[in-house]
Design a protein around this motif. Structure first.
Motif, PDB file in Angstrom:
ATOM      1  N   GLU A  81      12.312 -10.032  56.981  1.00  0.00           N
ATOM      2  CA  GLU A  81      13.395  -9.819  56.455  1.00  0.00           C
ATOM      3  C   GLU A  81      13.470  -8.522  55.617  1.00  0.00           C
ATOM      4  O   GLU A  81      14.308  -7.712  55.875  1.00  0.00           O
ATOM      5  N   GLU A  82      12.357  -8.677  54.948  1.00  0.00           N
ATOM      6  CA  GLU A  82      12.193  -7.349  53.770  1.00  0.00           C
ATOM      7  C   GLU A  82      11.784  -6.133  54.846  1.00  0.00           C
ATOM      8  O   GLU A  82      12.398  -4.725  54.454  1.00  0.00           O
ATOM      9  N   TRP A  83      11.151  -6.204  55.733  1.00  0.00           N
ATOM     10  CA  TRP A  83      10.823  -5.106  56.621  1.00  0.00           C
ATOM     11  C   TRP A  83      11.963  -4.503  57.192  1.00  0.00           C
ATOM     12  O   TRP A  83      12.192  -3.414  57.502  1.00  0.00           O
ATOM     13  N   ALA A  84      12.711  -5.433  57.978  1.00  0.00           N
ATOM     14  CA  ALA A  84      14.068  -5.298  58.725  1.00  0.00           C
ATOM     15  C   ALA A  84      14.946  -4.624  57.620  1.00  0.00           C
ATOM     16  O   ALA A  84      15.548  -3.493  57.964  1.00  0.00           O
ATOM     17  N   SER A  85      15.053  -4.847  56.413  1.00  0.00           N
ATOM     18  CA  SER A  85      16.027  -4.465  55.475  1.00  0.00           C
ATOM     19  C   SER A  85      15.464  -2.872  54.861  1.00  0.00           C
ATOM     20  O   SER A  85      16.321  -2.122  54.786  1.00  0.00           O
ATOM     21  N   PHE A  86      14.011  -2.757  55.016  1.00  0.00           N
ATOM     22  CA  PHE A  86      13.567  -1.559  54.696  1.00  0.00           C
ATOM     23  C   PHE A  86      13.694  -0.359  55.758  1.00  0.00           C
ATOM     24  O   PHE A  86      14.319   0.562  55.457  1.00  0.00           O
ATOM     25  N   ILE A  91      16.817   4.078  58.011  1.00  0.00           N
ATOM     26  CA  ILE A  91      17.579   4.740  59.198  1.00  0.00           C
ATOM     27  C   ILE A  91      18.957   5.039  58.738  1.00  0.00           C
ATOM     28  O   ILE A  91      19.360   6.039  58.915  1.00  0.00           O
ATOM     29  N   PHE A  92      19.597   4.110  58.334  1.00  0.00           N
ATOM     30  CA  PHE A  92      20.978   4.070  57.805  1.00  0.00           C
ATOM     31  C   PHE A  92      21.454   4.724  56.493  1.00  0.00           C
ATOM     32  O   PHE A  92      22.445   4.314  56.213  1.00  0.00           O
ATOM     33  N   ARG A  93      20.562   5.564  55.928  1.00  0.00           N
ATOM     34  CA  ARG A  93      21.060   5.958  54.436  1.00  0.00           C
ATOM     35  C   ARG A  93      21.884   7.014  54.395  1.00  0.00           C
ATOM     36  O   ARG A  93      22.002   7.781  55.247  1.00  0.00           O
TER      37      ARG A  93
END
Length: 93
Positions: A81-86, A91-93
């Protein structure tokens, strides 16, 4: 492993133009071991995260992973979850 580390130090010294070898204090870290061959990346990430959060001293105390034999599925899911969020934030910033 020690031969590999020695050769890495020799290569590093050659690349920076030095012929001095540095005495290293090797620590055999005791950490949870992956039970199968499919979670090595998650185990590595969890291991590195614990070192960053707890400090290098956690290696000396041989207490990485709170002395667990294996990380639990919940531990691995937390890293996922942490890796996916990071990655999503990157990517979407």
């Amino acid at each position: 492993m020690e031969l590999f580390a020695y050769l890495a130090m020799v290569l590093y010294a050659a690349q920076i133009g030095s012929n001095k070898m540095v005495k290293l204090n090797w620590v055999n870290a005791m950490c949870p071991r992956q039970p199968e061959n499919t979670k090595c990346g998650y185990y590595t990430l969890k291991f590195m995260k614990e070192i960053v959060e707890e400090g290098v001293e956690v290696l000396i105390d041989k207490n990485v992973g709170s002395r667990k034999v294996h990380y639990t599925d919940a531990d691995i899911d937390e890293i996922r979850e942490e890796w996916a969020s990071f990655v999503a934030n990157f990517i979407f910033r």
